[in-house]
Design an enzyme around this catalytic site. Sequence first.
Site, short mmCIF file in Angstrom:
data_model
loop_
_atom_site.label_atom_id
_atom_site.label_comp_id
_atom_site.label_asym_id
_atom_site.label_seq_id
_atom_site.Cartn_x
_atom_site.Cartn_y
_atom_site.Cartn_z
N GLU A 190 0.85 -1.19 0.00
CA GLU A 190 0.00 0.00 0.00
C GLU A 190 0.89 1.24 0.00
O GLU A 190 1.81 1.36 0.82
CB GLU A 190 -0.91 -0.02 1.25
CG GLU A 190 -1.81 1.18 1.31
CD GLU A 190 -3.16 0.88 1.97
OE1 GLU A 190 -3.46 -0.30 2.24
OE2 GLU A 190 -3.91 1.84 2.18
N ARG A 191 0.63 2.12 -0.94
CA ARG A 191 1.45 3.34 -1.10
C ARG A 191 2.92 3.00 -1.30
O ARG A 191 3.81 3.74 -0.84
CB ARG A 191 1.30 4.28 0.10
CG ARG A 191 -0.13 4.55 0.49
CD ARG A 191 -0.94 5.15 -0.62
NE ARG A 191 -2.33 5.36 -0.27
CZ ARG A 191 -3.24 5.77 -1.13
NH1 ARG A 191 -2.93 5.99 -2.39
NH2 ARG A 191 -4.47 5.96 -0.75
N ASN A 233 -3.59 -1.74 7.42
CA ASN A 233 -4.86 -2.30 6.99
C ASN A 233 -4.61 -3.81 6.97
O ASN A 233 -4.18 -4.38 5.98
CB ASN A 233 -5.26 -1.78 5.61
CG ASN A 233 -5.49 -0.27 5.67
OD1 ASN A 233 -6.08 0.24 6.62
ND2 ASN A 233 -4.98 0.45 4.67
N LYS A 310 -4.31 -0.42 13.77
CA LYS A 310 -5.16 0.62 13.21
C LYS A 310 -6.59 0.15 13.47
O LYS A 310 -7.00 -0.88 12.93
CB LYS A 310 -4.89 0.76 11.72
CG LYS A 310 -5.89 1.66 10.96
CD LYS A 310 -5.48 1.81 9.50
CE LYS A 310 -6.46 2.66 8.70
NZ LYS A 310 -6.03 2.88 7.31
N GLU A 314 -10.95 4.28 8.84
CA GLU A 314 -11.06 3.93 7.41
C GLU A 314 -11.55 2.49 7.23
O GLU A 314 -11.00 1.73 6.44
CB GLU A 314 -9.73 4.15 6.71
CG GLU A 314 -9.26 5.59 6.80
CD GLU A 314 -8.00 5.89 6.00
OE1 GLU A 314 -7.16 5.00 5.83
OE2 GLU A 314 -7.89 7.06 5.55
N ARG A 347 -2.68 3.28 16.97
CA ARG A 347 -2.67 4.49 16.13
C ARG A 347 -3.80 5.47 16.47
O ARG A 347 -4.92 5.04 16.75
CB ARG A 347 -2.76 4.11 14.64
CG ARG A 347 -1.52 3.38 14.17
CD ARG A 347 -1.70 2.97 12.73
NE ARG A 347 -1.15 3.90 11.78
CZ ARG A 347 -1.76 4.27 10.66
NH1 ARG A 347 -2.98 3.87 10.39
NH2 ARG A 347 -1.16 5.07 9.81
N ASP A 388 -2.91 14.20 7.15
CA ASP A 388 -2.40 12.95 6.57
C ASP A 388 -1.15 13.15 5.72
O ASP A 388 -1.25 13.19 4.49
CB ASP A 388 -3.51 12.31 5.72
CG ASP A 388 -3.20 10.88 5.35
OD1 ASP A 388 -2.20 10.35 5.85
OD2 ASP A 388 -3.96 10.30 4.56
N GLU A 416 3.81 9.25 -0.43
CA GLU A 416 2.43 9.16 -0.92
C GLU A 416 1.91 10.48 -1.48
O GLU A 416 1.30 10.51 -2.54
CB GLU A 416 1.52 8.67 0.22
CG GLU A 416 0.05 8.68 -0.15
CD GLU A 416 -0.85 8.28 1.01
OE1 GLU A 416 -0.33 7.93 2.08
OE2 GLU A 416 -2.07 8.32 0.82
N HIS A 544 -4.20 18.51 0.98
CA HIS A 544 -5.13 17.47 0.51
C HIS A 544 -5.90 17.87 -0.75
O HIS A 544 -7.11 17.68 -0.86
CB HIS A 544 -6.12 17.11 1.62
CG HIS A 544 -6.47 15.65 1.61
ND1 HIS A 544 -7.04 15.02 0.52
CD2 HIS A 544 -6.34 14.68 2.56
CE1 HIS A 544 -7.23 13.73 0.81
NE2 HIS A 544 -6.80 13.50 2.03
N TRP A 565 -12.84 13.37 2.06
CA TRP A 565 -11.83 12.85 1.14
C TRP A 565 -11.78 13.71 -0.13
O TRP A 565 -11.05 13.40 -1.05
CB TRP A 565 -12.15 11.38 0.75
CG TRP A 565 -11.85 10.40 1.83
CD1 TRP A 565 -11.31 10.68 3.06
CD2 TRP A 565 -12.07 8.98 1.81
NE1 TRP A 565 -11.18 9.51 3.79
CE2 TRP A 565 -11.64 8.46 3.05
CE3 TRP A 565 -12.59 8.08 0.85
CZ2 TRP A 565 -11.72 7.10 3.37
CZ3 TRP A 565 -12.66 6.73 1.17
CH2 TRP A 565 -12.22 6.24 2.42
#
Length: 723
Positions: A190-191, A233, A310, A314, A347, A388, A416, A544, A565
């Site tokens: 991820e990322r 995640n 986490k 999300e 987290r 973020d 990211e 963002h 988002w």
Amino acid sequence: MKRYRYHAIFLFLLVISLCPSLHLMAEDGYRLWLRYDKIADRALLAKYNTSVTGWMTAGDSPLIASAAQELQSGLHGLLGVKIPNVHAVTSHGIVVAGTPASSTIISSLKLEAQLQGLGDAGYLILTTRHRGKKITAITALSDPGVLYGTFHFLRLLQSHQDIAHLAIKSLPKVKTRILNHWDNLDRTVERGYAGRSLWDWSALPDSIDPRYRDYARANASIGINGTVLTNVNANAKVLTREYLAKVAALAEIFRSYGIRVYLTARFSAPVEIGGLQTADPCDPQVITWWKNKADEIYEMIPDFGGFLVKANSEGQPGPQNYRRSHADGANLLADAVAPHGGIVMWRAFVYDKDVPDDRAKQAYNEFVPLDGKFRDNVIIQVKNGPIDFQPREPFHPLFGAMPATAVMPEFQITQEYLGASVHLVYLAPLYEECLRSETHCAGSGSTVARVIDGSVYPHPLSAMAGVANIGDVRNWTGHPFGQANWYAFGRLAWDPDLDSGAIATEWIRMTFSNDAAALNKIREMMLASREIAVQYMTPLGLHHIMYYGHHYGPGPWVDSGRQDWTSVYYHRADSLGLGFNRSSSGSDAVSQYHPATRDVFDNLQTCPENLLLWFHHVPWNYKMRSGKTLWGELCHQYDSGVQSVNWLQQQWRSLEGMIDSGRFSLVDGLLVKQARDAQIWRDGCLLYFQSFSRKAFPANFSQPAHDLAHYKNHIFSDIPGIE
Ligand code: BDP
């Protein structure tokens, strides 16, 4: 003629195959900052050759074996001759590495007073005498300390420092210095922008990629002592016995370099792999399940570090699914690992799925009331800023706001929101900016660094996490300069007070060149690079506004989907002005900071301009300190960001011939893409904001080549890790 040609080719191939070092000469970035090539400066080499005539290590732990291997290969490589491993000090110039407990030579030096306080990782490097012979002692109270000291000593040689009279004392200010890999079990990351995950789960535990050891060496060389192997995640499968055996195989290799392994714990694991009906943290069966799981893990991996979690963020499951608090969830896992000395990094990257007035406030609102309710082996992991990993954010208001709880920062090394593995962005200045921020929580001097190292509010735990940018591409990070961010993270985790320029200098000397002209140019580029990225992406506190999903290119127009988002939620552009009003007349996020900081941010006149649009909705005609209007300044910032990327390109091109051609042309090509995409950022964002400001571009401003629709439809098709 033809026959001669064949002979020549045959001879050439023969020479190549007989000379393995020729293969190594090709600089592909694999060796990172541990290149150990022979020092070319003859005078220096001659000096080193008198200072180092032999080496010895004491002790038989795997860590000492690692130190010995490093001394052997490092000294041989750097000095160009095999430096003997000796067993006694019979001449000048012996390097002696060991602890007073393992080495009679070290214990005869009577260093007790100097060694005091070095803990389990600190070290001394001393030029001294043993029975009249000049030696270099690398010593510590523990074997990890000896290994860290060994790497430090080799770094001195790699960076051409004087080693004739050494008196170095170093110890880490932060106890747990840890990488977070957002790696999935199917080897996607991820990322991740540097290939697949290093962890080859299907081949483990039977086959061991030699890369695992090189990974551990690189980390140990910068003081990193922990690694979370899996994505936040999380997938519960990693906690099954089958996977734990694979994890144990990795832990075994990393152990020789002082690195502990940690895993992400999926909160619903008791249901998913345990067959229970619930994962409620207060359910006795759940409590027992985690306790048994922890026992099983420690039976297989005795030095397992603990869990990173986490939860309720999300879409990840967590204690709130059962109307329990984050403290209930964290303590459940903490109690399971406590008997084994494990820790839980919980987290604080949480925000409600029901969109609030301001997402930036949520973590604080959720965690501050829980202060003091966490077990001693829990540490709250807080991203450096409240949103973020943006190119620029103010420090997170949770730093300094939970005196009775240990709090650690999470920085992102993978880029990211900062151009992935395509843009040259040296992140140490970003880390440093956060670490040096004054929280004022205990008067002046209570910086983020002092909060996290436990000097403001002492706690048994202290830690710093970095989300890794490492993958299985040959050079580990994709962009050769991405390696510098991994390096800088480790160095700052060891000592959050280090200077980003000094770190860059070390890294350049070890990776590119010790030549002063090259060194200065590269350092200048690195130190400017983060601000340049801020300018062409998110100047003046914008944030963002990246393209939806991949976060690589601009997307200030993103306005659909979950509100917090979208970009419009964050920039709030309208006909009057631009920016998110988080002042006391708006969302009042400023009030989460200590009054001394709050008042500075709250007031439009005193708010730092580089955070202006983070905290205020500012009229288009507002007079900036430069004398320009907000609109004029915004145009200026975007434009100067693009110009500066062109400057980066010129600087780099002027280095041709001064560094190896492989990395020269790779970086050169990446800068071409960076320049192209910086221009897209500038033109796309300014055209979009112009549709609100309704103002003309300043005189002499080069007009965007296309209309807004063009930028909105642009697809970034050649960025690694992005589809
Ligand atoms: C965001 C990333 C997302 C991560 C999340 C996190 O876009 O992929 O899962 O952070 O930190 O930055 O949990």
